[in-house]
Structure formats: structure tokens, C-alpha cells
Design a protein around this motif. Structure first.
Motif, short mmCIF file in Angstrom:
data_model
loop_
_atom_site.label_atom_id
_atom_site.label_comp_id
_atom_site.label_asym_id
_atom_site.label_seq_id
_atom_site.Cartn_x
_atom_site.Cartn_y
_atom_site.Cartn_z
N PHE A 23 0.83 -1.20 0.00
CA PHE A 23 0.00 0.00 0.00
C PHE A 23 0.87 1.25 0.00
N ILE A 24 0.50 2.18 -0.87
CA ILE A 24 1.23 3.45 -0.97
C ILE A 24 0.49 4.56 -0.21
N SER A 25 -0.83 4.64 -0.38
CA SER A 25 -1.62 5.68 0.28
C SER A 25 -1.90 5.30 1.73
N ASN A 26 -2.48 6.24 2.48
CA ASN A 26 -2.71 6.00 3.90
C ASN A 26 -3.89 5.07 4.20
N GLN A 27 -4.73 4.78 3.20
CA GLN A 27 -5.85 3.82 3.31
C GLN A 27 -6.94 4.23 4.30
N LEU A 28 -6.94 5.50 4.72
CA LEU A 28 -8.03 5.98 5.57
C LEU A 28 -9.31 6.01 4.76
N LYS A 29 -10.40 5.66 5.40
CA LYS A 29 -11.69 5.58 4.69
C LYS A 29 -12.13 6.94 4.19
N SER A 30 -11.95 7.96 4.99
CA SER A 30 -12.34 9.30 4.59
C SER A 30 -11.51 10.31 5.34
N GLU A 31 -11.34 11.46 4.73
CA GLU A 31 -10.62 12.55 5.40
C GLU A 31 -11.57 13.27 6.34
N THR A 32 -11.11 13.50 7.56
CA THR A 32 -11.98 14.15 8.54
C THR A 32 -11.93 15.67 8.48
N HIS A 33 -10.95 16.20 7.73
CA HIS A 33 -10.81 17.67 7.59
C HIS A 33 -10.72 18.37 8.94
N LEU A 34 -9.86 17.81 9.79
CA LEU A 34 -9.66 18.42 11.10
C LEU A 34 -8.85 19.70 10.97
N PRO A 35 -9.14 20.68 11.80
CA PRO A 35 -8.30 21.86 11.79
C PRO A 35 -6.88 21.50 12.18
N THR A 36 -5.91 21.97 11.43
CA THR A 36 -4.53 21.59 11.69
C THR A 36 -3.98 22.34 12.89
N LEU B 67 -12.51 -1.13 10.66
CA LEU B 67 -13.35 -0.92 9.48
C LEU B 67 -13.99 0.47 9.48
N SER B 68 -14.14 1.05 10.65
CA SER B 68 -14.72 2.40 10.72
C SER B 68 -13.69 3.47 10.31
N VAL B 69 -12.42 3.11 10.32
CA VAL B 69 -11.35 4.07 10.04
C VAL B 69 -10.70 3.82 8.68
N PHE B 70 -10.42 2.55 8.36
CA PHE B 70 -9.67 2.21 7.16
C PHE B 70 -10.58 1.60 6.09
N LYS B 71 -10.08 1.58 4.87
CA LYS B 71 -10.80 0.97 3.76
C LYS B 71 -10.92 -0.53 3.99
N THR B 72 -12.03 -1.09 3.53
CA THR B 72 -12.33 -2.49 3.77
C THR B 72 -11.25 -3.41 3.21
N ARG B 73 -10.77 -3.12 2.02
CA ARG B 73 -9.74 -3.97 1.39
C ARG B 73 -8.48 -4.02 2.25
N PHE B 74 -8.06 -2.88 2.78
CA PHE B 74 -6.87 -2.85 3.63
C PHE B 74 -7.07 -3.69 4.88
N VAL B 75 -8.22 -3.54 5.54
CA VAL B 75 -8.49 -4.29 6.78
C VAL B 75 -8.51 -5.79 6.49
N PHE B 76 -9.10 -6.18 5.37
CA PHE B 76 -9.17 -7.60 5.00
C PHE B 76 -7.78 -8.17 4.77
N ILE B 77 -6.93 -7.43 4.04
CA ILE B 77 -5.57 -7.91 3.78
C ILE B 77 -4.75 -7.94 5.07
N LEU B 78 -4.92 -6.92 5.91
CA LEU B 78 -4.23 -6.90 7.19
C LEU B 78 -4.64 -8.11 8.04
#
Length: 331
Positions: free
Chosen positions: A177-190, A302-313
């Protein structure tokens, strides 16, 4: 504004889920004692197990979200990048060492890992921290030593096999995996480079921690209820149809570790209770596999990461732990 709206929506959904489970866990038993309704004994057992899992896990989730809030407010992206070695192997090794020194439960570590990845920690380094944190931190090693009658062998095996397995899994993840595999960006204030008054920063940290807690707790509740249901209605003896060889019993103990979803700080005492039933290799599999991946932890991932990543992990953890633990039978 968008972040606050997302947080408010998450709060409402969590409050709804909490209200539903409070009704099931508390109100129905009270009505049963008043003889308004009749509740089966199996449901009472499910209710007891469900509450015990929650009571065991929530303190660690609270610690986890407070640390996540601290990372969000006080740790900058530049600091993260400066701390992480450029070399993949060194980065993974460092993350595993930090995880081994960091007392965290598999529930509480999920929000911390998410926040670290959002701050710029590479996925493979985060996975190393994710796997070693709940498995071989000092509290877990001491409890393992005590649970097995002050026998250092099992504690050392758990620490050694767990560390090497986590290292290998994280390195494989670095190539898959190259990307961070997060399910969605939360757009938190930095977090801001400009230093703010401590009172303002602490207030912001608490706000982020509260948002994180509401976000994570609904998945913890669902996972705890699923684990309690399986513990109540699926007997451990039913798993023994595989046979009684060392490899079959290892599979059985790994399945038990997954579905029981025990806290890693206490699972060694449960594992020790199987000493007269299963060989040391199988019990070691129980102690290494459970903290890395279990049912409630899977739902939170599964609530944080993409399903494919969690399954492979999940597949990587299962295969590598089984392989490495089986190799110890030749020692």
C-alpha cells in the motif's frame, strides 16, 4: 464549520446507539426482576459479558482519545516528519519499538493510529505501532509473567514472536500500500505553529478528544455486543471439531482469541487456564493473535480504514502469526 457539523452528526448517531444498548442492557433486566417480562438465562449471560467487555475497554479508549487529542493539538506535521526515519526498515523498527514501550489496548490504540496517519506518519509505520502497542507493552508482559506462575518463558516467547511478526507484517504492508488507506478525510483543523495559551490549547485538546470518543465508542459498543453474542451462543467445545493435533489446536485458540475479544492486559490469565487442555504453542497463538486482531478491534478498524486494507491486514496477521507460532513448536 464542516468539521463541527460532522462531529455533531457523529455525536447524535452515537447517542442513539448508546441509548438503544442501555435499553437492552439495563432496562430489560430490571423489567425481568419486576416480572413484567420473562428473559432467558442466555440473554442474562450475554448482558453480563457485554457489560464486562465495555467496562474493561472504555478506560483504554478514553486514554486513547486523550492521547489522540494531544497529538492533534500539540504535535505538528513537521515534528512527525523529523522523528520518522526515511528508510522503511528503520521506520518500521522504530514504530514497533515505540509500540512495545507504549501501554495501550487494542481498542484505545485505533484513534491514536488514525490521528498519527492524518499527521503524516506512513501507513507501514502506523501498522507496526498498531500491532506491538497492545501486544508487548510492559503491562502485558508483566501480567503474562504473573499469569503463568512467574515463568519467564511464555512472556519472552510472546514478546519475541509478537515483535518479529509485527515487524514482518508492517514491512509487507509497506510494499502493498502506498496511500494511507483511511476511509475518509476528517478535515480536522490543523495544529498551528503559533504558540497559543495553554488554557486554549487544553480546551481544544479536550474538544477533539470528546469528538474522537463519540466517533469510536459506537463501534466499540457494536463490536462488544457481537463478541458477547458469540461467546454466549457459540461454545468453545464446538471449535474442537478440527481435531486435536498441535496445528488444529492452534487454529482453535486463534479463533477463540478473535471471538472472545479480550483486553490484552488480562488475556494472559484466560490463556493460562487452558494449560491443561492445549499445548504451549497453541496458547502462545492465543496470546499473540488476540491483541493484534479481534472482533471488536476489526469493527473499529473498518470504521477508520478501507475495507480492502483491513481484510488484507487480517489475512497477513492470521497467516504470519500461525506460521511463526508453529515454528516455536520445534524449539
Amino acid at each position: 464549520m464542516q468539521y463541527r457539523q460532522q462531529a455533531k452528526s457523529s455525536h447524535m448517531s452515537t447517542i442513539t446507539i448508546i441509548g438503544l444498548f442501555i435499553g437492552v442492557a439495563f432496562i430489560l433486566p430490571i423489567l425481568s426482576t419486576k416480572e413484567f417480562i420473562s428473559i432467558p438465562d442466555s440473554f442474562q449471560q450475554l448482558n453480563t459479558i457485554f457489560l464486562s467487555i465495555l467496562i474493561e475497554a472504555i478506560p483504554f479508549v478514553l486514554i486513547g482519545v486523550l492521547i489522540a487529542g494531544f497529538i492533534q493539538i500539540f504535535i505538528t506535521e513537521d515534528q512527525i516528519r523529523a522523528w520518522i526515519p526515511k528508510n522503511k526498515l528503520f521506520a518500521v523498527f522504530m514504530s514497533c519499538v515505540v509500540g512495545a514501550l507504549f501501554p495501550a489496548c487494542e481498542c484505545g490504540i485505533v484513534p491514536i493510529v488514525r490521528r498519527l496517519i492524518e499527521k503524516g506518519v506512513p501507513l507501514y509505520a502506523a501498522v507496526g505501532f498498531l500491532l506491538t502497542g497492545p501486544l508487548i507493552n510492559p503491562i502485558v508482559i508483566v501480567s503474562t509473567y504473573m499469569a503463568f506462575g512467574n515463568d519467564l518463558k511464555m512472556a519472552l516467547l510472546r514478546m519475541g514472536v509478537g515483535f518479529i511478526a509485527a515487524l514482518v507484517i508492517a514491512l509487507i504492508i509497506s510494499y502493498l500500500f502506498i496511500s494511507n488507506q483511511l476511509k475518509s478525510e476528517t478535515h480536522l483543523p490543523t495544529s498551528k505553529e503559533k504558540r497559543q495559551p495553554l488554557r486554549v490549547s487544553m480546551n481544544s485538546m479536550l474538544k477533539h478528544s470528546i469528538d474522537e470518543f463519540f466517533d469510536m465508542s459506537k463501534y466499540l459498543i457494536i463490536g462488544a455486543f457481537a463478541a458477547a453474542t458469540l461467546q454466549t451462543y457459540v461454545s468453545a467445545q464446538s471449535l474442537l471439531f478440527f481435531g486435536d493435533s498441535i496445528y488444529h489446536s492452534t487454529i482453535v485458540m486463534m479463533a477463540l482469541a478473535y471471538f472472545l475479544s479480550l483486553c490484552s492486559e488480562a488475556d494472559s490469565f484466560i490463556g493460562a487456564s487452558f494449560k491443561n487442555i492445549f499445548p504451549t504453542t497453541s496458547i502462545l497463538a492465543f496470546l499473540v493473535y488476540g491483541p493484534m486482531i479481534d472482533l471488536k478491534n476489526t469493527i473499529m478498524l473498518l470504521s477508520v480504514f478501507k475495507t480492502r486494507f483491513v481484510f488484507i491486514l487480517f489475512l497477513l496477521i492470521t497467516f504470519i502469526v500461525f506460521l511463526f507460532v508453529s515454528l516455536t513448536s520445534f524449539i
